[in-house]
Scaffold this motif. Structure first.
Motif, PDB file in Angstrom:
ATOM      1  N   UNK A 121      45.586  39.833  51.609  1.00  0.00           N
ATOM      2  CA  UNK A 121      44.750  40.347  50.506  1.00  0.00           C
ATOM      3  C   UNK A 121      43.943  41.560  50.960  1.00  0.00           C
ATOM      4  N   UNK A 122      43.395  41.481  52.167  1.00  0.00           N
ATOM      5  CA  UNK A 122      42.608  42.598  52.700  1.00  0.00           C
ATOM      6  C   UNK A 122      43.482  43.838  52.875  1.00  0.00           C
ATOM      7  N   UNK A 123      44.673  43.657  53.418  1.00  0.00           N
ATOM      8  CA  UNK A 123      45.590  44.780  53.602  1.00  0.00           C
ATOM      9  C   UNK A 123      46.000  45.386  52.259  1.00  0.00           C
ATOM     10  N   UNK A 124      46.215  44.533  51.265  1.00  0.00           N
ATOM     11  CA  UNK A 124      46.569  45.023  49.925  1.00  0.00           C
ATOM     12  C   UNK A 124      45.432  45.846  49.338  1.00  0.00           C
ATOM     13  N   UNK A 125      44.217  45.348  49.477  1.00  0.00           N
ATOM     14  CA  UNK A 125      43.046  46.069  48.960  1.00  0.00           C
ATOM     15  C   UNK A 125      42.923  47.439  49.636  1.00  0.00           C
ATOM     16  N   UNK A 126      43.067  47.465  50.942  1.00  0.00           N
ATOM     17  CA  UNK A 126      42.971  48.725  51.680  1.00  0.00           C
ATOM     18  C   UNK A 126      44.077  49.693  51.260  1.00  0.00           C
ATOM     19  N   UNK A 127      45.266  49.169  51.047  1.00  0.00           N
ATOM     20  CA  UNK A 127      46.394  50.000  50.606  1.00  0.00           C
ATOM     21  C   UNK A 127      46.109  50.607  49.230  1.00  0.00           C
ATOM     22  N   UNK A 128      45.564  49.805  48.319  1.00  0.00           N
ATOM     23  CA  UNK A 128      45.223  50.310  46.986  1.00  0.00           C
ATOM     24  C   UNK A 128      44.183  51.417  47.065  1.00  0.00           C
ATOM     25  N   UNK A 129      43.210  51.246  47.946  1.00  0.00           N
ATOM     26  CA  UNK A 129      42.182  52.276  48.123  1.00  0.00           C
ATOM     27  C   UNK A 129      42.812  53.569  48.636  1.00  0.00           C
ATOM     28  N   UNK A 130      43.683  53.466  49.640  1.00  0.00           N
ATOM     29  CA  UNK A 130      44.352  54.657  50.185  1.00  0.00           C
ATOM     30  C   UNK A 130      45.209  55.352  49.126  1.00  0.00           C
ATOM     31  N   UNK A 131      45.828  54.567  48.254  1.00  0.00           N
ATOM     32  CA  UNK A 131      46.680  55.123  47.200  1.00  0.00           C
ATOM     33  C   UNK A 131      45.879  55.549  45.969  1.00  0.00           C
ATOM     34  N   UNK A 132      44.565  55.328  46.020  1.00  0.00           N
ATOM     35  CA  UNK A 132      43.656  55.675  44.922  1.00  0.00           C
ATOM     36  C   UNK A 132      44.051  55.010  43.601  1.00  0.00           C
ATOM     37  N   UNK A 133      44.356  53.713  43.693  1.00  0.00           N
ATOM     38  CA  UNK A 133      44.724  52.933  42.510  1.00  0.00           C
ATOM     39  C   UNK A 133      43.553  52.060  42.079  1.00  0.00           C
ATOM     40  N   UNK A 134      43.433  51.861  40.794  1.00  0.00           N
ATOM     41  CA  UNK A 134      42.385  51.032  40.225  1.00  0.00           C
ATOM     42  C   UNK A 134      42.805  49.569  40.312  1.00  0.00           C
ATOM     43  N   UNK A 135      41.935  48.727  40.852  1.00  0.00           N
ATOM     44  CA  UNK A 135      42.171  47.289  40.880  1.00  0.00           C
ATOM     45  C   UNK A 135      41.437  46.691  39.684  1.00  0.00           C
ATOM     46  N   UNK A 136      42.208  46.241  38.687  1.00  0.00           N
ATOM     47  CA  UNK A 136      41.608  45.686  37.477  1.00  0.00           C
ATOM     48  C   UNK A 136      41.039  44.295  37.709  1.00  0.00           C
TER      49      UNK A 136
END
Length: 88
Positions: free
Chosen positions: A67-82
């Protein structure tokens, strides 16, 4: 022979993006289910075409580190986590 079919990622990506453009003309929201994003290259290119993400967490199966790696990946990709859906 296996039922599993291997597709050319570039071709599939192009077709997927074309379909998304058609769907965007008719729908306000398009939801695409994808496998675990950190373990599947198809999920990563689906993510590249998305505006936002909802993560699904499975009880006793999803690891905190994943989950932590996924969150970090989303941040790097500049994606919104709904949000996050927790499955019992």
């Amino acid at each position: 022979m296996d039922d599993l079919q291997v597709y050319n990622l570039e071709l599939v990506s192009s077709v997927f993006e074309d379909r998304l453009e058609v769907w965007k003309e008719s729908y306000d929201y398009i939801v695409v289910e994808a496998p675990e994003m950190m373990k599947n290259m198809y999920s990563q290119w689906i993510l590249s075409s998305s505006d936002a993400v909802v993560l699904f967490v499975k009880r006793k199966r999803t690891k905190r580190n994943d989950m932590q790696r996924s969150k970090e990946y989303l941040i790097r990709q500049q994606k919104v986590l709904l949000g996050v859906v927790y499955e019992h």
